[in-house]
Design a protein around this motif. Sequence first.
Motif, PDB file in Angstrom:
ATOM      1  N   LEU A  11      18.662  12.788   5.708  1.00 48.20           N
ATOM      2  CA  LEU A  11      17.575  11.987   5.159  1.00 48.20           C
ATOM      3  C   LEU A  11      18.164  10.656   4.742  1.00 48.20           C
ATOM      4  O   LEU A  11      19.054  10.592   3.886  1.00 48.20           O
ATOM      5  CB  LEU A  11      16.933  12.690   3.957  1.00 48.20           C
ATOM      6  N   LEU A  12      17.710   9.569   5.375  1.00 46.45           N
ATOM      7  CA  LEU A  12      18.226   8.234   5.102  1.00 46.45           C
ATOM      8  C   LEU A  12      17.323   7.551   4.085  1.00 46.45           C
ATOM      9  O   LEU A  12      16.096   7.590   4.207  1.00 46.45           O
ATOM     10  CB  LEU A  12      18.278   7.451   6.409  1.00 46.45           C
ATOM     11  N   LEU A  13      17.931   6.956   3.082  1.00 46.30           N
ATOM     12  CA  LEU A  13      17.147   6.317   2.026  1.00 46.30           C
ATOM     13  C   LEU A  13      17.915   5.159   1.405  1.00 46.30           C
ATOM     14  O   LEU A  13      19.128   5.038   1.570  1.00 46.30           O
ATOM     15  CB  LEU A  13      16.746   7.335   0.958  1.00 46.30           C
ATOM     16  N   SER A  14      17.180   4.320   0.694  1.00 47.45           N
ATOM     17  CA  SER A  14      17.759   3.146   0.033  1.00 47.45           C
ATOM     18  C   SER A  14      17.329   3.134  -1.432  1.00 47.45           C
ATOM     19  O   SER A  14      16.377   2.450  -1.806  1.00 47.45           O
ATOM     20  CB  SER A  14      17.296   1.864   0.735  1.00 47.45           C
ATOM     21  N   PRO A  15      18.027   3.876  -2.273  1.00 45.31           N
ATOM     22  CA  PRO A  15      17.657   3.910  -3.697  1.00 45.31           C
ATOM     23  C   PRO A  15      17.970   2.573  -4.373  1.00 45.31           C
ATOM     24  O   PRO A  15      18.922   1.891  -4.008  1.00 45.31           O
ATOM     25  CB  PRO A  15      18.523   5.036  -4.262  1.00 45.31           C
ATOM     26  N   GLN A  16      17.178   2.217  -5.333  1.00 38.38           N
ATOM     27  CA  GLN A  16      17.365   0.966  -6.060  1.00 38.38           C
ATOM     28  C   GLN A  16      17.907   1.253  -7.459  1.00 38.38           C
ATOM     29  O   GLN A  16      17.669   2.311  -8.030  1.00 38.38           O
ATOM     30  CB  GLN A  16      16.031   0.224  -6.182  1.00 38.38           C
ATOM     31  N   GLY A  17      18.669   0.313  -8.012  1.00 40.08           N
ATOM     32  CA  GLY A  17      19.134   0.417  -9.384  1.00 40.08           C
ATOM     33  C   GLY A  17      20.308   1.342  -9.602  1.00 40.08           C
ATOM     34  O   GLY A  17      20.536   1.779 -10.740  1.00 40.08           O
ATOM     35  N   VAL A  18      21.064   1.660  -8.564  1.00 41.48           N
ATOM     36  CA  VAL A  18      22.227   2.529  -8.714  1.00 41.48           C
ATOM     37  C   VAL A  18      23.385   1.689  -9.255  1.00 41.48           C
ATOM     38  O   VAL A  18      23.716   0.635  -8.708  1.00 41.48           O
ATOM     39  CB  VAL A  18      22.620   3.183  -7.369  1.00 41.48           C
ATOM     40  N   ALA A  19      23.996   2.147 -10.336  1.00 40.58           N
ATOM     41  CA  ALA A  19      25.096   1.404 -10.958  1.00 40.58           C
ATOM     42  C   ALA A  19      26.337   1.424 -10.071  1.00 40.58           C
ATOM     43  O   ALA A  19      26.689   2.454  -9.502  1.00 40.58           O
ATOM     44  CB  ALA A  19      25.425   2.005 -12.327  1.00 40.58           C
ATOM     45  N   GLU A  26      28.762  -0.826  -4.461  1.00 39.69           N
ATOM     46  CA  GLU A  26      29.023  -2.210  -4.842  1.00 39.69           C
ATOM     47  C   GLU A  26      28.044  -3.191  -4.222  1.00 39.69           C
ATOM     48  O   GLU A  26      28.001  -4.350  -4.612  1.00 39.69           O
ATOM     49  CB  GLU A  26      30.464  -2.587  -4.489  1.00 39.69           C
ATOM     50  N   ASN A  27      27.275  -2.749  -3.256  1.00 40.87           N
ATOM     51  CA  ASN A  27      26.267  -3.588  -2.636  1.00 40.87           C
ATOM     52  C   ASN A  27      25.065  -3.682  -3.581  1.00 40.87           C
ATOM     53  O   ASN A  27      24.707  -2.717  -4.239  1.00 40.87           O
ATOM     54  CB  ASN A  27      25.847  -2.958  -1.304  1.00 40.87           C
ATOM     55  N   ALA A  28      24.428  -4.833  -3.631  1.00 36.98           N
ATOM     56  CA  ALA A  28      23.268  -5.011  -4.511  1.00 36.98           C
ATOM     57  C   ALA A  28      22.132  -4.055  -4.142  1.00 36.98           C
ATOM     58  O   ALA A  28      21.380  -3.612  -5.004  1.00 36.98           O
ATOM     59  CB  ALA A  28      22.780  -6.455  -4.452  1.00 36.98           C
ATOM     60  N   CYS A  29      21.983  -3.743  -2.870  1.00 40.12           N
ATOM     61  CA  CYS A  29      20.938  -2.831  -2.388  1.00 40.12           C
ATOM     62  C   CYS A  29      21.597  -1.797  -1.483  1.00 40.12           C
ATOM     63  O   CYS A  29      21.827  -2.054  -0.306  1.00 40.12           O
ATOM     64  CB  CYS A  29      19.877  -3.599  -1.612  1.00 40.12           C
ATOM     65  N   ILE A  30      21.921  -0.647  -2.026  1.00 41.14           N
ATOM     66  CA  ILE A  30      22.652   0.352  -1.245  1.00 41.14           C
ATOM     67  C   ILE A  30      21.727   1.116  -0.302  1.00 41.14           C
ATOM     68  O   ILE A  30      20.521   1.208  -0.530  1.00 41.14           O
ATOM     69  CB  ILE A  30      23.428   1.342  -2.142  1.00 41.14           C
ATOM     70  N   SER A  31      22.309   1.647   0.734  1.00 38.45           N
ATOM     71  CA  SER A  31      21.602   2.493   1.693  1.00 38.45           C
ATOM     72  C   SER A  31      22.506   3.679   1.997  1.00 38.45           C
ATOM     73  O   SER A  31      23.707   3.510   2.180  1.00 38.45           O
ATOM     74  CB  SER A  31      21.314   1.729   2.980  1.00 38.45           C
ATOM     75  N   GLY A  32      21.908   4.854   2.042  1.00 36.80           N
ATOM     76  CA  GLY A  32      22.728   6.035   2.269  1.00 36.80           C
ATOM     77  C   GLY A  32      21.925   7.191   2.813  1.00 36.80           C
ATOM     78  O   GLY A  32      20.836   7.018   3.350  1.00 36.80           O
ATOM     79  N   TYR A  33      22.479   8.380   2.618  1.00 35.43           N
ATOM     80  CA  TYR A  33      21.856   9.559   3.206  1.00 35.43           C
ATOM     81  C   TYR A  33      22.214  10.815   2.420  1.00 35.43           C
ATOM     82  O   TYR A  33      23.184  10.855   1.680  1.00 35.43           O
ATOM     83  CB  TYR A  33      22.289   9.726   4.666  1.00 35.43           C
ATOM     84  N   LEU A  34      21.387  11.819   2.637  1.00 32.13           N
ATOM     85  CA  LEU A  34      21.640  13.179   2.176  1.00 32.13           C
ATOM     86  C   LEU A  34      21.724  14.028   3.438  1.00 32.13           C
ATOM     87  O   LEU A  34      20.774  14.062   4.227  1.00 32.13           O
ATOM     88  CB  LEU A  34      20.509  13.678   1.278  1.00 32.13           C
ATOM     89  N   ALA A  35      22.849  14.662   3.671  1.00 24.56           N
ATOM     90  CA  ALA A  35      23.037  15.471   4.873  1.00 24.56           C
ATOM     91  C   ALA A  35      22.838  16.940   4.537  1.00 24.56           C
ATOM     92  O   ALA A  35      23.243  17.409   3.477  1.00 24.56           O
ATOM     93  CB  ALA A  35      24.434  15.249   5.448  1.00 24.56           C
TER      94      ALA A  35
END
Length: 171
Positions: A11-19, A26-35
């Motif tokens: 599941l690919l997603l781009s959560p906001q506000g991650v410290a 370290e990216n201002a707008c991260i993008s990642g996944y749950l495998a």
Amino acid sequence: RLLRFGLQDALLLSPQGVAAEPCAYENACISGYLAGEYSVEGKALLHGDFQELDHGFDFYAPHYVSHEGRNILFGWLGMPDQEQDYPSSASGWCAAFTMPRMLMLRRGHIYSQPVPELEALRIEATARELLYENTAYVSACLPEGAEIILDIAPGQATQLCFNLVYGLEKI
């Protein structure tokens, strides 16, 4: 978006506000996944920890296409609300798409590599192997449209830093 990789899913997603953490988020707008594995009956994804797709500082709004059995990612190089920070903004542009990457899921981790179709864009059929051992600085002039393949054995190093510079006469 949920991508299928044979018997595994991501599941690919781009959560906001991650410290930000050292070497992560370290990216201002991260993008990642749950495998994991999606259960149609239970309408749930049994998954591991959240993982970033790209650890770069300038990767945003990834898009995915499935083509000929492959999952292909295009990312956006450019951060929203930071256009004034880009040197090219004075010329009226500040962002672009990344090269397309083919995604593979192995043992709960997504790996990527450039799509093979990019090989058709190579301009010059030359190859050069540069061998450097135990050095802190490497400089090489490359032809226009060069492809760089790095094979790195970090040894005992705890940190590696790369600066790829284009268009300078002398460094």
